[in-house]
Each structure stands twice: as structure tokens, then as C-alpha cells.
Design a protein around this motif. Structure first.
Motif, PDB file in Angstrom:
ATOM      1  N   PRO A  27     -27.779 -17.523   3.098  1.00 12.78           N
ATOM      2  CA  PRO A  27     -29.170 -17.454   2.658  1.00 12.78           C
ATOM      3  C   PRO A  27     -29.624 -16.013   2.505  1.00 12.78           C
ATOM      4  CG  PRO A  27     -29.023 -18.098   4.972  1.00 12.78           C
ATOM      5  CD  PRO A  27     -27.642 -18.146   4.414  1.00 12.78           C
ATOM      6  N   ARG A  28     -30.335 -15.745   1.404  1.00 11.45           N
ATOM      7  CA  ARG A  28     -30.769 -14.387   1.105  1.00 11.45           C
ATOM      8  C   ARG A  28     -31.916 -13.978   2.009  1.00 11.45           C
ATOM      9  NH1 ARG A  28     -29.209 -12.230  -3.672  1.00 11.45           N
ATOM     10  NH2 ARG A  28     -31.115 -11.021  -3.827  1.00 11.45           N
ATOM     11  N   THR A  29     -31.873 -12.735   2.433  1.00 12.29           N
ATOM     12  CA  THR A  29     -32.968 -12.162   3.206  1.00 12.29           C
ATOM     13  C   THR A  29     -33.941 -11.519   2.244  1.00 12.29           C
ATOM     14  OG1 THR A  29     -31.425 -11.690   4.989  1.00 12.29           O
ATOM     15  CG2 THR A  29     -33.537 -10.560   5.049  1.00 12.29           C
ATOM     16  N   SER A  30     -35.217 -11.834   2.361  1.00  8.84           N
ATOM     17  CA  SER A  30     -36.201 -11.284   1.434  1.00  8.84           C
ATOM     18  C   SER A  30     -36.321  -9.781   1.624  1.00  8.84           C
ATOM     19  CB  SER A  30     -37.564 -11.942   1.649  1.00  8.84           C
ATOM     20  OG  SER A  30     -37.976 -11.762   2.974  1.00  8.84           O
ATOM     21  N   ARG A  31     -36.555  -9.059   0.528  1.00 10.51           N
ATOM     22  CA  ARG A  31     -36.552  -7.611   0.576  1.00 10.51           C
ATOM     23  C   ARG A  31     -37.629  -7.019   1.471  1.00 10.51           C
ATOM     24  NH1 ARG A  31     -34.070  -9.063  -3.986  1.00 10.51           N
ATOM     25  NH2 ARG A  31     -32.368  -7.765  -4.748  1.00 10.51           N
ATOM     26  N   PRO A  32     -38.883  -7.491   1.404  1.00 12.45           N
ATOM     27  CA  PRO A  32     -39.839  -6.891   2.328  1.00 12.45           C
ATOM     28  C   PRO A  32     -39.510  -7.182   3.777  1.00 12.45           C
ATOM     29  CG  PRO A  32     -40.817  -8.740   1.171  1.00 12.45           C
ATOM     30  CD  PRO A  32     -39.511  -8.451   0.513  1.00 12.45           C
ATOM     31  N   ARG A  33     -38.823  -8.301   4.025  1.00 13.54           N
ATOM     32  CA  ARG A  33     -38.429  -8.591   5.384  1.00 13.54           C
ATOM     33  C   ARG A  33     -37.365  -7.620   5.870  1.00 13.54           C
ATOM     34  NH1 ARG A  33     -41.641 -10.583   9.056  1.00 13.54           N
ATOM     35  NH2 ARG A  33     -42.449 -12.609   8.526  1.00 13.54           N
ATOM     36  N   LEU A  34     -36.507  -7.118   4.956  1.00 11.24           N
ATOM     37  CA  LEU A  34     -35.526  -6.148   5.444  1.00 11.24           C
ATOM     38  C   LEU A  34     -36.215  -4.855   5.814  1.00 11.24           C
ATOM     39  CD1 LEU A  34     -32.726  -5.162   6.049  1.00 11.24           C
ATOM     40  CD2 LEU A  34     -32.623  -4.259   3.766  1.00 11.24           C
ATOM     41  N   PHE A 299     -50.872  -5.184   9.004  1.00 14.72           N
ATOM     42  CA  PHE A 299     -49.940  -4.060   8.909  1.00 14.72           C
ATOM     43  C   PHE A 299     -48.734  -4.419   8.048  1.00 14.72           C
ATOM     44  CE2 PHE A 299     -51.787  -2.416  13.067  1.00 14.72           C
ATOM     45  CZ  PHE A 299     -52.456  -1.386  12.431  1.00 14.72           C
ATOM     46  N   PHE A 300     -48.326  -5.687   8.069  1.00 10.55           N
ATOM     47  CA  PHE A 300     -47.206  -6.111   7.232  1.00 10.55           C
ATOM     48  C   PHE A 300     -47.547  -5.959   5.748  1.00 10.55           C
ATOM     49  CE2 PHE A 300     -45.252  -9.567   4.744  1.00 10.55           C
ATOM     50  CZ  PHE A 300     -43.926  -9.230   4.886  1.00 10.55           C
ATOM     51  N   ILE A 301     -48.766  -6.345   5.366  1.00 12.51           N
ATOM     52  CA  ILE A 301     -49.181  -6.228   3.972  1.00 12.51           C
ATOM     53  C   ILE A 301     -49.260  -4.757   3.559  1.00 12.51           C
ATOM     54  CG2 ILE A 301     -51.088  -6.647   2.373  1.00 12.51           C
ATOM     55  CD1 ILE A 301     -51.687  -9.199   3.968  1.00 12.51           C
ATOM     56  N   LEU A 302     -49.893  -3.934   4.402  1.00 15.42           N
ATOM     57  CA  LEU A 302     -50.008  -2.515   4.077  1.00 15.42           C
ATOM     58  C   LEU A 302     -48.631  -1.856   3.987  1.00 15.42           C
ATOM     59  CD1 LEU A 302     -53.003  -1.558   6.401  1.00 15.42           C
ATOM     60  CD2 LEU A 302     -53.047  -1.777   3.909  1.00 15.42           C
ATOM     61  N   PHE A 303     -47.754  -2.231   4.897  1.00 15.57           N
ATOM     62  CA  PHE A 303     -46.430  -1.615   4.958  1.00 15.57           C
ATOM     63  C   PHE A 303     -45.594  -1.967   3.731  1.00 15.57           C
ATOM     64  CE2 PHE A 303     -41.980  -1.889   6.695  1.00 15.57           C
ATOM     65  CZ  PHE A 303     -41.766  -0.537   6.750  1.00 15.57           C
ATOM     66  N   THR A 304     -45.585  -3.250   3.347  1.00 11.69           N
ATOM     67  CA  THR A 304     -44.740  -3.689   2.237  1.00 11.69           C
ATOM     68  C   THR A 304     -45.303  -3.293   0.884  1.00 11.69           C
ATOM     69  OG1 THR A 304     -45.844  -5.852   2.288  1.00 11.69           O
ATOM     70  CG2 THR A 304     -43.774  -5.628   3.499  1.00 11.69           C
ATOM     71  N   ILE A 305     -46.541  -2.821   0.822  1.00 17.15           N
ATOM     72  CA  ILE A 305     -47.116  -2.365  -0.438  1.00 17.15           C
ATOM     73  C   ILE A 305     -47.002  -0.848  -0.574  1.00 17.15           C
ATOM     74  CG2 ILE A 305     -49.272  -2.100  -1.728  1.00 17.15           C
ATOM     75  CD1 ILE A 305     -50.070  -4.868  -0.824  1.00 17.15           C
ATOM     76  N   PHE A 306     -47.424  -0.102   0.449  1.00 13.87           N
ATOM     77  CA  PHE A 306     -47.510   1.350   0.319  1.00 13.87           C
ATOM     78  C   PHE A 306     -46.162   2.041   0.478  1.00 13.87           C
ATOM     79  CE2 PHE A 306     -51.979   0.430   1.147  1.00 13.87           C
ATOM     80  CZ  PHE A 306     -52.581   1.260   0.221  1.00 13.87           C
ATOM     81  N   THR A 307     -45.278   1.529   1.317  1.00 13.22           N
ATOM     82  CA  THR A 307     -43.990   2.194   1.513  1.00 13.22           C
ATOM     83  C   THR A 307     -43.133   2.205   0.254  1.00 13.22           C
ATOM     84  OG1 THR A 307     -44.036   1.617   3.866  1.00 13.22           O
ATOM     85  CG2 THR A 307     -41.912   2.254   2.927  1.00 13.22           C
ATOM     86  N   PRO A 308     -43.005   1.085  -0.496  1.00 13.75           N
ATOM     87  CA  PRO A 308     -42.223   1.149  -1.741  1.00 13.75           C
ATOM     88  C   PRO A 308     -42.877   1.971  -2.843  1.00 13.75           C
ATOM     89  CG  PRO A 308     -42.437  -1.120  -0.956  1.00 13.75           C
ATOM     90  CD  PRO A 308     -43.402  -0.302  -0.174  1.00 13.75           C
ATOM     91  N   MET A 309     -44.132   2.376  -2.682  1.00  8.21           N
ATOM     92  CA  MET A 309     -44.839   3.129  -3.720  1.00  8.21           C
ATOM     93  C   MET A 309     -44.722   4.641  -3.538  1.00  8.21           C
ATOM     94  SD  MET A 309     -48.335   0.896  -4.203  1.00  8.21           S
ATOM     95  CE  MET A 309     -48.895   1.929  -5.559  1.00  8.21           C
ATOM     96  N   GLN A 310     -43.843   5.084  -2.674  1.00  7.34           N
ATOM     97  CA  GLN A 310     -43.745   6.516  -2.384  1.00  7.34           C
ATOM     98  C   GLN A 310     -43.449   7.331  -3.644  1.00  7.34           C
ATOM     99  OE1 GLN A 310     -40.567   7.605   0.309  1.00  7.34           O
ATOM    100  NE2 GLN A 310     -41.674   9.377   1.060  1.00  7.34           N
ATOM    101  N   GLY A 311     -42.481   6.895  -4.439  1.00 10.93           N
ATOM    102  CA  GLY A 311     -42.147   7.618  -5.665  1.00 10.93           C
ATOM    103  C   GLY A 311     -43.249   7.548  -6.708  1.00 10.93           C
ATOM    104  N   ILE A 312     -43.965   6.429  -6.765  1.00 10.23           N
ATOM    105  CA  ILE A 312     -45.070   6.293  -7.720  1.00 10.23           C
ATOM    106  C   ILE A 312     -46.169   7.290  -7.395  1.00 10.23           C
ATOM    107  CG2 ILE A 312     -46.802   4.714  -8.653  1.00 10.23           C
ATOM    108  CD1 ILE A 312     -44.956   2.404  -7.896  1.00 10.23           C
TER     109      ILE A 312
END
Length: 375
Positions: A27-34, A299-312
Motif C-alpha cells: 500500500p502506498r504511503t501518501s506524500r504529505p504523510r511521509l 499544524f498538519f495543514i500548515l506544514f503540508t502546505i507551506f513546506t513544499p512551497m519553499q522554492g515557490i
């Protein structure tokens, strides 16, 4: 009756004489969960709107209720998974165009920008390896899986360390007024490329399939070689950010009235520094350190949104400004004469006024260094 029950029970169990067959694809692990599983995998929490009854429900009803909660939680996580994929791809593109921009135009490639470019390298390679780590053709083959897991670990730690170098450089330039901060660059390279290599050696042979994703399989090693170093670096960045922000605020507060128009850029400067030094990871660590129902979700919502946006954010704050746009317009000015006029107009808007009072000399010096965070 006992023989009948024994026969029925044997039907519900696997025949020991038959070979066991398993699906090749776990079973695949969801990306924000990793991203959060680098810290901790959080169990689903029951809704507070349904209080627990005084009498225990039957086992079958408890099982159905648990399945409903798990299904609802999985749906939310899967939704954030797609959002995370899109944001990480955009972040990779933003980091790539940031490197291209300042490589083609060396006139605007200042020393702080060089550090940002090194950070963009870790974003591109680390985020690409992170996305590939979930592909079945990778985690089902040990060789590629070990290599990708190693890259994820190395470049995420290197990302942390480059954010610390950037934060320390801002501290030296803005707070300490160190005009020779560029002499520390060689030590930044030794730390940011050497320490991750040491931590990867500590992880040793524990890279591999973590149940549908390539990463460190040993929980203790994940804690020692990722969680603890990241927590130390992010904590140090937060302390440096406090001193940098206080210095910028005091400088702009003491500026004369003619310079108060620069206060409108104060929030932009704060946000650009906040993203550049990777403080969005604070949300992930608080999600782990404060395991309360609604606090964890926020914190989960903030973390999974802002952390992947670092390059943006880096591309927006460092490339989408008048000084960089003037350089882009100048490229087209070779073929289109009118673009030369636009370049001169944009360049004239970015030059500071010549008249400064003695009281504003300290202000202009600090402001010019703080503006390096948004050049």
C-alpha cells in the motif's frame, strides 16, 4: 459440535500446505504523510461530537466505527497528497528558474543570493528524490530504493543546514554589521555538504522500502539522524530570526518620515527571511510535540502546505521584483529598442535617493542589507 467448529475455523485460516501469495505492490504511503512521518505517524482521532456511550458497543460496531474514522482520515490525507505533489513540482520549477535567473545575470548575483542558489540546489534534488521515492518501480527494487532514500536523507539535511547558513549570514550582515561575511562561505560549504554525509554514514545499511516509500527503515536512526538535527537547526534559525526581525523593526521605527515608505516592505522582508531559513518546518515539529486533537490538525495543514512551497516563495521574493525584471527586459532590449527604455525606467525606480541625513545613515545601511533578502 466441537468437530464442526474446528472445521469451520479451518476454513477461515490459510491452508498451511498451500504457498502464501502476496501482492508485489505494498500500500502506498501518501506524500504529505511521509513529510510528517519524518517526524511521527499520527493516528486518527475520533470526533468529539459523538461522546463515548457508557456501555461498551459490540466488537463489530466498534470495528465499523474505526473503519469509518480511518476512511475519513485517509480521504483528507489523500487530498493533501495531491496538493503536496503540485506544490512540490512548482517549488522545483521555482528553484530551477531562480538558479537560471542569477546565473544568466551575474550583475545582480550578490553574496546572499549565492547562498540562496545553493539552497535551491538542495530543493531541486531533494524534492525530486522525494517524489520518486513513492514510485513502485523504485521501492520494489533494492538498488534504486537505497539510492533514492539516501538522496532524500542527504539533501533534506543539507537543506536544513543551508537555511542555517542563510540565517547566520543575515544575522552577520544586519545585526552584527559584518562587511566581511562572505569570508565564511567556505565553512558553509564544509558544514552543509559534509555533515549530511556523516549522518548518511551513520544510517548505514538501513535505507530501503518503508512500506511503499524509500527512506530509513529504523525508527531510532530516523530520530537520531533526521529529527534531532532538524530540531536543533530549526530552533537555532528561530532564535536568529528573532534578532534579525527585531533589528529590522527597530531600524524602520527610527527612520525619518521621508523613509517611512519602506515600512510597507517590512512584512515582505520578514516573510522572505522566514521562508529562506526554512522556519515552515516549525509547524511539523509542533505537530509532533503538541499532540492535541485540533492543534495537531492545524499544524498538519500548515506544514503540508507551506513546506513544499519553499522554492515557490524563493522565486517570488527574489526574482519577481523591479531589479530582476529590469535585467530580463534588458535581454530583450538587444532586439527590441523600446525594452531598453523600460530597463532604464525600472532601474531608476530601484536606485535609492541621494540625499540622506546623518540620522538616517544607520537606517540606510541596515535597510540596504535587509533588502538583500528580497533582491
Amino acid at each position: 459440535f466441537a468437530r464442526k467448529k474446528e472445521e469451520e475455523g479451518s476454513k477461515n485460516h490459510t491452508n498451511p500446505t498451500r504457498p502464501l501469495t502476496f501482492s508485489r505492490v505494498p500500500p502506498r504511503t501518501s506524500r504529505p504523510r511521509l513529510v510528517s512521518s519524518l517526524l511521527q505517524e499520527l493516528p486518527p482521532t475520533p470526533s468529539s461530537s459523538h461522546p463515548a456511550p457508557s456501555s461498551h458497543p459490540p466488537p463489530s460496531e466498534r470495528k465499523r466505527e474505526k473503519e469509518r474514522m480511518v476512511s475519513a482520515n485517509t480521504g483528507v490525507v489523500d487530498s493533501f497528497s495531491y496538493v503536496t505533489i503540485v506544490l512540490m513540482i512548482l517549488s522545483i520549477l521555482g528553484a530551477f528558474f531562480t538558479i537560471v535567473t542569477f546565473t544568466l545575470r551575474p550583475k545582480i548575483r550578490t553574496y546572499p543570493i549565492k547562498l540562496i542558489m545553493y539552497l535551491c540546489v538542495t530543493i531541486i534534488i531533494g524534492f525530486c528524490a522525494f517524489l520518486v521515492a513513492f514510485e513502485p518501480w523504485v521501492y520494489m527494487n533494492r538498488g534504486p530504493c537505497v539510492l533514492i532514500a539516501l538522496w532524500v536523507h542527504y539533501f533534506f539535511i543539507s537543506n536544513f543546514l543551508w537555511t542555517f547558513c542563510i540565517a547566520f549570514n543575515f544575522y552577520q550582515m544586519i545585526v552584527r554589521r559584518n562587511r566581511e561575511a562572505d569570508k565564511l562561505e567556505k565553512y558553509y560549504h564544509i558544514a552543509s555538504w559534509g555533515i549530511p554525509a556523516i549522518l548518511c554514514c551513520v544510517a548505514g545499511n538501513w535505507y530501503g522500502d518503508l512500506g511503499g516509500v524509500c527512506y530509513i527503515k529504523n525508527p531510532l536512526l530516523r530520530f537520531l539522524t533526521f529529527f534531532i538535527p532538524g530540531l536543533i537547526i530549526i530552533s537555532a534559525n528561530a532564535i536568529l530570526f528573532f534578532f534579525i526581525g527585531r533589528e529590522i523593526h527597530e531600524t524602520l521605527s527610527g527612520a525619518p518620515k521621508s523613509d517611512r515608505r519602506a515600512r510597507s516592505k517590512e512584512f515582505r522582508v520578514y516573510l522572505s527571511i522566514f521562508i529562506s531559513i526554512g522556519l515552515s518546518w516549525i509547524f511539523g515539529y509542533l505537530m509532533y510535540l503538541l499532540p492535541f486533537p485540533y492543534v495537531t490538525d492545524a499544524f498538519f495543514i500548515l506544514f503540508t502546505i507551506f513546506t513544499p512551497m519553499q522554492g515557490i516563495f524563493i522565486f517570488v521574493f527574489y526574482c519577481l521584483n523591479k531589479k530582476v525584471l529590469a535585467q530580463y527586459v534588458g535581454l530583450f532590449g538587444i532586439c527590441i529598442p523600446i525594452c531598453k527604455q523600460w530597463e532604464e525606467r525600472l532601474s531608476s525606480n530601484t536606485t535609492p535617493s541621494g540625499s540622506r541625513s546623518s540620522r538616517s545613515s544607520r537606517s540606510s545601511s541596515s535597510r540596504s542589507m535587509s533588502n538583500s533578502s528580497t533582491l
